[in-house]
Every structure is written in structure tokens, then in C-alpha cells.
Design an enzyme around this catalytic site. Structure first.
Site: not given
Length: 596
Positions: A388-389, A392, A395
Site C-alpha cells: 500500500h505505502e 503511494h 506515485h
């Protein structure tokens, strides 16, 4: 479960912040330069409206100063997040926060002056290649014309910004540093109960242990419930102050305005989830049957639905699994992420005393896209947290490398798509590579739990925020009793007849850190909805679908989130993505029951 001091952490388990500043001395030198630029800021007053050259000069200075300020803040914040018990970290974080507030005050002229320029002249600038690095910023800023105040008023707003964060920082220090939850007696001996280990205890198959950890954990909140209620009311009052001062109709409208997200997106999310609550109640009823309980307690709802599947995953192994799962995104994405999670030291891996709970990614225009974790090998959820992180951070990595400074920073609305997308690919990979039906059922149950946590639960949180802000806007005091009463109503609505709540269950509404970043949590729910749709497109598509998704990651803040997601292949203005995600949950539930 031994919690080390920061000084005891192995170097490779901590992030390398030298991409921001090599050491404290370099940071202090940067602060000295920033203070000089803060003093210089008023000298640019009048230049924005003086003509093309004056505007270009002002923006060039603003860009240079903005990049420096971001680096300084990031270095101080990351050290503070890693160990808030170190007073020097607290001091530096306070100093840079003060400096940024002063910078905003000294630039109070900026927005009023910029927006006073006639539209015709701005249009001519937008057509000039010399303004290409500022084009999107200029276009977006014009939308705020009705909400930008006079220079004197903007100065007051900027000076007030540091005070406005008091509720959030105090809540964090109180619950992460000052709270002592004690220890829990287990068969292996006493183990510490902390914000991080609490989740491990609630996933234990020992119901007595879960109940003990739950009640002991919430006893700390019960002792301080009036203080925390006042802190949360302070946050809501801060939101009201900003909303009223800037002439918005409501706190929610103000929160959604910057991203150009229609209010209907928020309302449609809540309405769609309400319609799907029968499937959530079915999930809890199934959980009750599988656990041989007539009624579930609040502390029973996080135990893995499939027992007997041991999954202990060291951090390095978790990285390998994630990289294999993300292979559909291509070699550049996977190799960059793998290096960042391991040898490039983007990540601060494990819990230590004074460290912020939970996890986050913090990427800037310069430096590495850093990740804070409190990784636990025995919690499968933490493997998904790394993915998940990592979403980020990738991105941030792509956005910073494909956009100028003023256009690189994407919205949280988009961010939650990139992170949850990765989780969807990891879940698919783990399911497909599972060697037996029980393991497949285990992975399916994890998928169900994720949607419960990210779509249903975050929508419940979003509904609570909407209720509390509307009540406050109507002049209703947010007492501790009122907050608990409203939160309990939602617990009853969402958990349904299969869950019997404890007397302290509604104290959960006082412990959610994201409530201090108001109207943030709904983006988790919209994010997983978009992520499910886009992950299916990439997994079932070809080169075009992969490239469309990577283009979305590279777009940064170059457009509004609804538009960028449309280009990637999903329209969040419609109810369809959320409804499809809810149907996906129902189908996973069918598949899970069939496997059982």
C-alpha cells in the site's frame, strides 16, 4: 514484540534521510537560508501584477523557496515521526512549522495580487511557453477567487495556521507518546500493549486475550475521554473557522473544493454503502457462525476467518512477494520499488519507542519517497501495508519526475487509488499461487476484511465526520456524550444484529487519527472502488491498460483527480465504481462460502 529504543534500531531498518539533508548541521544551514528568503518575501509585493517579467521572477523565487521549505519540513517531520520522545526532534519540527507559518504571513499579498490580475492578461500568459511550468497552477488558482481574502486577512490566516494544528499534534503526542497501555500477560510471558501491538492482540485466537487487550486499551481512552473530546471539538471548530472565513457554504464543501470533487460523490458513496449493508451484515453473521459464537463482541471482528493457516513473513520475503505480484506493471516500476524498499532505504521498518503508530508515505519533489512502517512479521495485513505505502511512494516517484514543482503534487483522492491498486494485485497473486483450498480461503477472507476496513468502515468514519461537522455548524456543542451517542448509532447501523457492542465500544470514535485531517477518510473508500476497477483492467488487459495506469501515476497534479481517473478508465462521478466494488465484495463472500 520487544519495543526497542530508536538508538537500538539497525541502520538498514531505518530510512536514509540524507537525500534531504546530510545531517542536523546541514538542516540548520538550510533553515538559515529559508529565514533569509522569508525576510525577502515582501520585496516581491507588486511584481505579480507588474507584467510578464515581474510575474516570472516572482514565480521563480517562489519555486526555489518552496522546494527548500518542503525539504526542511520533510526532514524535521520524518525525524519527529520516527521518535517524538526525542526533544530535539520536537524542537526542529516546531521551528520549521513556525518558519512556514511566517513564510505564509510574509506572502499574504500573493494570492490576492495574483487573482486581481484581469483574466485577459492571465490568458495571454497561459499561452506563453515561458509560463509552462506554472500553467496548471495559474489555471487552478483562478477557481479560488471567491475564497481568497484581502492581503491583511490572508496574513492573519497564515499566522493562525500554526495554532490551527494544535488539536492534531496534541492528540498525536497524547495517544502515541504519553499514553501507557501497560503489558498483557500471555502464555509466553508479559508483552507490551501499544498502538501497534494492539492489532496483533485483536487477531489472536484466544478470546480471553482479545477481551483483555481490548478493555485495557480502551481504559486509557476512557480515562482521557473528556480531553480527547475537547481536542476533536477543537479540530471541528478550526474547520468551521477556516470555512466561514473563506466564505464556503460548509466545511465539507471547502474540503472537496480544491480537488473539484462534486458533493454528490460523497453523498453517493454513503448512499451506495447503506444499500449494501445487508451484505456486510451477512459477513458478520458468517463470522459469528465460523467462530461458534451466538453474538460477536467488538473485539471478535478482526480475528482471521480461516484458522490454522500460519503466515509469518519476514520483511525481505514480503518485498519479494510484492514485487512478483506487481509484475504486470512492468520492469521499471518493479525494479525501482524493490530497490527503494531494500537497498535505497526509503523505509523505516519497525516500531520503536516514541515512533508514530500506523504507516504513511511521505514523498516530495526532491529526496526519496519515504515510508514509515511498524512492520510485524506475524500480521499478514502488514505485508499489504508495505504494498500500500509502496504504491503511494511510486506515485510520488513518477509524479516528481514527470512534472514541474508547481504541478507534481497529486491529491489524496488519487493517492488512495495508487496504494489500494497495489493491494488488489497482491491479493490476486497470493490467491493464484496458493497451494490448497484452505490457503485460498484464507486469502479470500483477507480480501473481504480489506473491503470491510477500507470501503465500509471508512465510509462509516466519513459519515461520522459529516454528522459532527453539520451538528457543529448548526450550533450544537460536541460534548463527549454526544460524540459517543452519534458514533454508537453508526456502530449499530454498520455492524448489524450479529455484533453485540461493549459499553466502551463507542470510544473508538475518539481514537481515529484521520479525524484530525477532516474529510480525508472518504478517499480511502472511493480509492478502493477505483482501484478494484483499474486493477481488473490491468490484469485482464494488455499494454494499453498498463500504460494508461502508469500515465495516471505520472500525471501528478497536472489535472483534477476526477479527470485523471477518467483518463485511466474509471468515472468516479458515477455511482457505478462504488456499486461494482460492493458487488465484488458480495461475490467474494459467495466464493469464500463455497470454498468452505
Amino acid at each position: 514484540m520487544e519495543i526497542k529504543r530508536r538508538s537500538e534500531a539497525a541502520t538498514n531498518d531505518t530510512w536514509d534521510l540524507t537525500s534531504l539533508f546530510t545531517d542536523e548541521k546541514a538542516w540548520e544551514s538550510g533553515m538559515k537560508t529559508l529565514k533569509e528568503e522569508i525576510d525577502r518575501a515582501p520585496s516581491f509585493k507588486g511584481k505579480l501584477g507588474s507584467g510578464k517579467e515581474g510575474m516570472l521572477e516572482t514565480f521563480a523565487w517562489y519555486e526555489k523557496t518552496g522546494i527548500l521549505a518542503e525539504r526542511l519540513y520533510s526532514w524535521a517531520f520524518l525525524n519527529y515521526a520516527a521518535d517524538a520522545s526525542d526533544s530535539s526532534n520536537v524542537k526542529r519540527y516546531s521551528l520549521v512549522s513556525q518558519a512556514l507559518a511566517q513564510l505564509g504571513a510574509n506572502m499574504a499579498y500573493f494570492d490576492p495580487e495574483l487573482l486581481a490580475i484581469e483574466d485577459k492578461r492571465v490568458a495571454s500568459y497561459l499561452a506563453d511557453p515561458a509560463f509552462s511550468s506554472y500553467k496548471v497552477y495559474l489555471e487552478k488558482s483562478r477557481r479560488f477567487k471567491a475564497h481568497v481574502l484581502s492581503e491583511a486577512e490572508e496574513r492573519i490566516m497564515a499566522l493562525q495556521s500554526e495554532v490551527g494544528s494544535t488539536a492534531r499534534t496534541t492528540f498525536g503526542d497524547l495517544t502515541n507518546v504519553d499514553f501507557d497501555f501497560g503489558t498483557i500477560e500471555t502464555e509466553e510471558g508479559p508483552k507490551p500493549l501499544t498502538q501497534s501491538t494492539y492489532s496483533s492482540f485483536l487477531m489472536s485466537e484466544d478470546r480471553a486475550l482479545r477481551a483483555l487487550a481490548y478493555k485495557q486499551f480502551y481504559s486509557a481512552y476512557d480515562k482521557h475521554k473528556h480531553t480527547i473530546a475537547r481536542l476533536y471539538e477543537g479540530q471541528v471548530k478550526q474547520d468551521k473557522f477556516s470555512c466561514t472565513a473563506r466564505l464556503y457554504e460548509s466545511c465539507r464543501q471547502k474540503a472537496l473544493f480544491a480537488d473539484k470533487v462534486p458533493m454528490s460523490v460523497y453523498d453517493n458513496l454513503i448512499d451506495s454503502v447503506h444499500e449494501a449493508l445487508p451484505s456486510l451484515h451477512r459477513y458478520y453473521a458468517l463470522r459469528s457462525r465460523l467462530m461458534n459464537l451466538e453474538k460477536l463482541a467488538h473485539y471478535d471482528v478482526y480475528v482471521p476467518l480461516v484458522s490454522g493457516v500460519q503466515k509469518n513473513t519476514p520483511y525481505e520475503e514480503a518485498v519479494e512477494i510484492i514485487c512478483k505480484a506487481l509484475a504486470p506493471l512492468g520492469e521499471e516500476y518493479v525494479s525501482t520499488l524493490k530497490k527503494g524498499l531494500t537497498t535505497d532505504r526509503w523505509v523505516d521498518r519497525y516500531e520503536n519507542k516514541g515512533k508514530r503508530s500506523g504507516a504513511f508515505s511521505s514523498g516530495g519533489y526532491t529526496g526519496k519517497p519515504y515510508i514509515l512502517l511498524n512492520y510485524k512479521e506475524d500480521v499478514l495485513k502488514d505485508l499489504f501495508t508495505v504494498a500500500h505505502e509502496g504504491g503511494h511512494s511510486m506515485h510520488s516517484y513518477f509524479s516528481a519526475r514527470n512534472n514541474p514543482f508547481f504541478h507534481y503534487d497529486y491529491t489524496i483522492f488519487e493517492a488512495e487509488v495508487a496504494s489500494t491498486f497495489n493491494e488488489q494485485l497482491v491479493a490476486t497473486y497470493l490467491f493464484e499461487t496458493a497451494e490448497d483450498k484452505k490457503t485460498k480461503a484464507f486469502i479470500l477472507s483477507k480480501g473481504l476484511d480489506d473491503i470491510v476496513a477500507t470501503l465500509f468502515r471508512q465510509t462509516m468514519f466519513a459519515e461520522f465526520e459529516d454528522i459532527t461537522h453539520r451538528l457543529s455548524e448548526e450550533g450544537v456543542p460536541l460534548t463527549v456524550d454526544l460524540l459517543r451517542e452519534e458514533y454508537r448509532k453508526l456502530l449499530v447501523l454498520y455492524f448489524g444484529p450479529s455484533v453485540e457492542l461493549e459499553e466502551v465500544s463507542d470510544l473508538e470514535g475518539l481514537r481515529i487519527p484521520h479525524f484530525y485531517s477532516s474529510f480525508y477518510v472518504y478517499k480511502y473508500a472511493t480509492g478502493i472502488s477505483a482501484a478494484i476497477a483499474l486493477s481488473q483492467k490491468v490484469l485482464n488487459g494488455g499494454e494499453k491498460e498498463k500504460n494508461d495506469y502508469l500515465s495516471f501515476l505520472k500525471s501528478g497534479g497536472s489535472t483534477y483527480p476526477i479527470e485523471s481517473l477518467k483518463k485511466a478508465g474509471v468515472d468516479m462521478e458515477k455511482r457505478e465504481p462504488v456499486q461494482s466494488a460492493l458487488k465484488h465484495f458480495s461475490s467474494l463472500l459467495d466464493e469464500f462460502e463455497a470454498l468452505l
